[in-house]
Design a protein around this motif. Structure first.
Motif, short mmCIF file in Angstrom:
data_model
loop_
_atom_site.label_atom_id
_atom_site.label_comp_id
_atom_site.label_asym_id
_atom_site.label_seq_id
_atom_site.Cartn_x
_atom_site.Cartn_y
_atom_site.Cartn_z
N CYS A 67 0.82 -1.21 0.00
CA CYS A 67 0.00 0.00 0.00
C CYS A 67 0.85 1.27 0.00
CB CYS A 67 -0.99 -0.01 1.16
SG CYS A 67 -2.39 1.07 0.84
N LEU A 95 -2.38 3.51 -4.24
CA LEU A 95 -3.64 4.15 -3.87
C LEU A 95 -4.57 4.44 -5.04
CD1 LEU A 95 -2.43 6.47 -0.98
CD2 LEU A 95 -3.54 4.24 -0.83
N ILE A 123 -6.41 1.24 -5.78
CA ILE A 123 -7.41 0.94 -4.76
C ILE A 123 -8.63 1.83 -4.95
CG2 ILE A 123 -7.88 1.01 -2.27
CD1 ILE A 123 -4.94 0.15 -1.86
N ARG A 124 -8.41 3.11 -5.21
CA ARG A 124 -9.54 4.02 -5.47
C ARG A 124 -10.36 3.55 -6.67
NH1 ARG A 124 -5.60 8.01 -4.53
NH2 ARG A 124 -5.90 8.95 -2.49
N LYS A 165 -12.37 0.51 -5.84
CA LYS A 165 -13.48 0.94 -4.97
C LYS A 165 -14.59 1.58 -5.79
CE LYS A 165 -15.61 2.29 -1.18
NZ LYS A 165 -16.44 1.41 -0.40
N TRP A 184 -14.60 -5.75 2.05
CA TRP A 184 -13.16 -5.64 1.84
C TRP A 184 -12.43 -6.35 2.98
CZ3 TRP A 184 -10.59 -2.85 -2.09
CH2 TRP A 184 -11.45 -2.22 -3.00
N TYR A 203 -8.46 -7.79 4.31
CA TYR A 203 -7.03 -7.63 4.17
C TYR A 203 -6.31 -8.64 5.04
CZ TYR A 203 -2.37 -5.63 4.70
OH TYR A 203 -1.02 -5.46 4.72
N GLU A 255 -4.81 0.21 7.08
CA GLU A 255 -6.02 0.95 7.40
C GLU A 255 -5.77 2.45 7.37
OE1 GLU A 255 -8.03 -0.61 10.87
OE2 GLU A 255 -7.52 -2.65 10.25
N ARG A 261 -3.37 4.08 5.62
CA ARG A 261 -3.09 4.52 4.25
C ARG A 261 -4.35 4.60 3.40
NH1 ARG A 261 0.73 6.87 2.38
NH2 ARG A 261 0.94 5.66 0.51
N THR A 262 -5.33 3.74 3.70
CA THR A 262 -6.53 3.70 2.86
C THR A 262 -7.73 4.41 3.50
OG1 THR A 262 -7.19 1.55 3.73
CG2 THR A 262 -5.81 1.56 1.73
N ILE A 317 -10.79 5.92 1.71
CA ILE A 317 -11.05 5.14 0.50
C ILE A 317 -11.84 3.90 0.90
CG2 ILE A 317 -10.06 3.92 -1.47
CD1 ILE A 317 -7.49 5.61 -1.04
N TRP A 347 -12.58 -2.30 6.47
CA TRP A 347 -11.72 -3.47 6.31
C TRP A 347 -12.08 -4.56 7.30
CZ3 TRP A 347 -8.78 -4.22 2.27
CH2 TRP A 347 -8.17 -3.15 1.62
#
Length: 105
Positions: free
Chosen positions: A50, A55, A58-59, A62, A71, A73, A85, A87-88, A91, A95
């Motif tokens: 990540c 990113l 991931i966006r 999403k 989602w 992980y 968690e 970093r995202t 978005i 999780w």
């Protein structure tokens, strides 16, 4: 007058620009793939560090899956899961954390 420092810096900058991942172009090129994700009900992430370069992907995932998509992980340890968690955040906010066997610490 030749300055080694200037040449090294210029070469390094050139290298970084050449090796930079063209994320937008890759996402655009993969548009048909992302369009096929609308019926996906679950995303499971395994082995993703990540970094900043991840990113946008991931966006895009999403944006492409349904709003009700779950989602998950897999994390090796608590710090790696917390980093994912963090970093995202903004978005993916829901999780489900899973652990690799024999790794929970």
């Amino acid at each position: 007058q030749w300055h080694a420092k200037d040449e090294i810096e210029s070469t390094w900058i050139h290298f970084l620009k050449q090796s930079e991942k063209q994320t937008s172009a890759i996402i655009n090129w993969s548009r048909s793939f992302f369009e096929k994700l609308s019926s996906i009900e679950s995303v499971i992430v395994i082995g993703l560090s990540c970094a900043d370069v991840d990113l946008p992907y991931i966006r895009k995932v999403k944006e492409s899956v349904s709003d009700s998509c779950s989602w998950s992980y897999y994390q090796y340890n608590q710090p790696s899961g917390q980093a994912m968690e963090k970093r995202t955040a903004g978005i993916i906010d829901n999780w489900k954390v899973l652990y690799y066997p024999n790794s929970h610490s």
